[in-house]
Design a protein around this motif. Sequence first.
Motif, PDB file in Angstrom:
ATOM      1  N   LEU A   1      -4.025  12.027  -1.996  1.00 25.18           N
ATOM      2  CA  LEU A   1      -3.615  10.636  -1.789  1.00 25.18           C
ATOM      3  C   LEU A   1      -3.152  10.385  -0.362  1.00 25.18           C
ATOM      4  O   LEU A   1      -3.356   9.298   0.190  1.00 25.18           O
TER       5      LEU A   1
ATOM      6  N   GLN B   1      -4.346  11.407   2.281  1.00 25.04           N
ATOM      7  CA  GLN B   1      -5.468  11.232   3.200  1.00 25.04           C
ATOM      8  C   GLN B   1      -6.024   9.808   3.186  1.00 25.04           C
ATOM      9  O   GLN B   1      -6.833   9.438   4.035  1.00 25.04           O
ATOM     10  N   ARG B   2      -5.582   9.017   2.208  1.00 20.59           N
ATOM     11  CA  ARG B   2      -6.077   7.645   2.114  1.00 20.59           C
ATOM     12  C   ARG B   2      -5.377   6.745   3.135  1.00 20.59           C
ATOM     13  O   ARG B   2      -4.161   6.823   3.311  1.00 20.59           O
TER      14      ARG B   2
ATOM     15  N   LYS C   1       0.067  13.874   6.624  1.00 19.32           N
ATOM     16  CA  LYS C   1      -0.758  12.655   6.665  1.00 19.32           C
ATOM     17  C   LYS C   1      -1.292  12.379   8.070  1.00 19.32           C
ATOM     18  O   LYS C   1      -2.417  11.912   8.238  1.00 19.32           O
TER      19      LYS C   1
END
Length: 386
Positions: A76, A78-79, A115
């Motif tokens: 998630l 990486q979104r 991230k």
Amino acid sequence: MSKGEKTTGTKRLLKDRIEETALYMEAHFGDRLTRNQLAQMAGLNPEHYSRLFKTYKGQSPVDFLTELRIQAAKLLLQRPGITVKQVGRMVGFDDPYYFSRRFKLNTGAAPSAYKQEKPLRVVAVDYYGHIRALGIRPVGVSAGMVGLRGLLADWSDDALDVGIDEFPYYDSDATDQLKPDIVIGPPSWLQRGQCGAKVIEVDDKKDPLYIQFKAIGSALGLERQVEEWLRNYEERALELRNRLFRKMEGQTIAVFRVRADFLQMYGNQIMGYSLYHSLGLTPPYKLAKQFEINGSYHSTVINLDELPFFRADHLIVVVQPDEETRQVWADIQESSVWLSFPAVRSGNIYQVDVHQWLAYDPLSIMAQMEEAAVLLGAGIEGEEYE
């Protein structure tokens, strides 16, 4: 139905119940789950449920659930357009600070760093766990090195195995093809100037946290991250020491390794570091004297008749996972020497996974420390899983 068939049927039923709860966790890891709730689903009391879960799944319920949540969080994160706080809530962590702490404990990096960071291309000839504690996932590893199973078994998700079975234990041509920015390992193994990569040499005989880890952090310009990790480790170690103080006061603990060909009592380095350095526990008298002579004492080979010289109130046992060793271990447990050992008489025997306890890096040492505290009755196994 015979007694044997009934026993087999009972075991199959219990395994099916454990598998059902594991599948439930996989489908509902974002929900608020507790051990009591999962045990009730399985029709077992919480303690029995935890023991059976670890037997059949290889890890405790809390570790299994945490791993599910962290793996989902990594995807998630990486979104684009999603915040760390939102990710934490989506995978079951209402408290963003607790999510950040658990994510960093498992991956070595804070969610925000994971991230945003563009990863370096690193080949870890050794010290895989050290660089993972800094949030770096290598593109290549020498998989024959100790510590790439158990806690860190996910290396194959990202990295190519460049290891070979002879010195220098890695394939230089395969390493070149990965075009690494950095190659890291013990000094005697590395070829300087290889494929233009920066070479980080780390002494494999030194302290894994306060010398090796700091040296790696310094070479990578990540001193602040190392200090933050060590601060969190020290705070947790102190908390567990305080929990263990009264329970373990005046009692000793040792690590006993069983192999088919020989037996070992471990010292204050590999496998003993988390006990004697992290938790400040007391070794048997004979080992304590060895530590005074040699501050980095690895282990000593013994025969079974010498076991009483290392009399301890608690004993962690590490058994090699092969059939020949299992037979040796079975014979040991029937011997008079074993049956008269203090830790055996008091029921304080704890068998642990050899791959997880042979690993000698920051993440593994932290995990060993946590497991030891749980085994000794001062950990967090019974706390709510969030």
